[in-house]
Scaffold this motif. Sequence first.
Motif, PDB file in Angstrom:
ATOM      1  N   GLN A  60      22.868 -78.416  74.947  1.00  0.00           N
ATOM      2  CA  GLN A  60      23.367 -77.048  74.863  1.00  0.00           C
ATOM      3  C   GLN A  60      24.573 -76.964  73.935  1.00  0.00           C
ATOM      4  O   GLN A  60      24.719 -76.008  73.174  1.00  0.00           O
ATOM      5  N   GLY A  61      25.449 -77.955  73.990  1.00  0.00           N
ATOM      6  CA  GLY A  61      26.607 -77.982  73.103  1.00  0.00           C
ATOM      7  C   GLY A  61      26.184 -78.070  71.643  1.00  0.00           C
ATOM      8  O   GLY A  61      26.751 -77.410  70.765  1.00  0.00           O
ATOM      9  N   LEU A  75      24.327 -72.597  66.398  1.00  0.00           N
ATOM     10  CA  LEU A  75      24.338 -71.137  66.409  1.00  0.00           C
ATOM     11  C   LEU A  75      25.648 -70.600  65.828  1.00  0.00           C
ATOM     12  O   LEU A  75      25.644 -69.676  65.008  1.00  0.00           O
ATOM     13  N   LEU A  76      26.747 -71.197  66.206  1.00  0.00           N
ATOM     14  CA  LEU A  76      28.045 -70.769  65.695  1.00  0.00           C
ATOM     15  C   LEU A  76      28.136 -70.969  64.184  1.00  0.00           C
ATOM     16  O   LEU A  76      28.582 -70.090  63.456  1.00  0.00           O
ATOM     17  N   LEU A  77      27.696 -72.116  63.702  1.00  0.00           N
ATOM     18  CA  LEU A  77      27.719 -72.376  62.261  1.00  0.00           C
ATOM     19  C   LEU A  77      26.810 -71.405  61.507  1.00  0.00           C
ATOM     20  O   LEU A  77      27.146 -70.938  60.414  1.00  0.00           O
TER      21      LEU A  77
END
Length: 122
Positions: A3-4, A10-12
Motif C-alpha cells: 500500500q505504501g 499515486l502521489l508521484l
Amino acid sequence: MRQGFLRSILLLTLLGGFGVFLKSRCMKCPTDDSYSPECLKSVIPPWPICLFHDVPTFVEHSEDAATRCCKEDGDLSECKCPHKDGARFLHRIDEWCEGVAACSASFSFEEDMESEELVGLE
C-alpha cells in the motif's frame, strides 16, 4: 508495504500531472514577437498576474501609466503607484519608462515594415 508503494506511485503521478499542467501553454505569461524584449520586460507583470490579460492590453495600460509617471521633469505627483515615493520604485522607474517607450518604437517599426512591404507589392 504494498500500500505504501502504491501510495507513493499515486502521489508521484499526481505531482507529475500537476507539473505538466504548470508547464503547459495556458499557464505561461503571454508574449508577442511584434514587441521588443525591452518592452515586454517592462510591461508584462510577474506570474501569475501575467495570465490575466494579453500583451496588447498590458502595453496599453503601461503606456497610459507612463503618461503620468514618466515625465521629463521627474514630476511623479500624477503617478498612481502607491509606492512612488519608495527607493525601489525610484531606482527602477527610469528603466521601466525606457522599456515602455520601446513598445511604441517597436510597434511603429512594425507598421513601417508593413507599409514598405505593401509599397513593394504595388
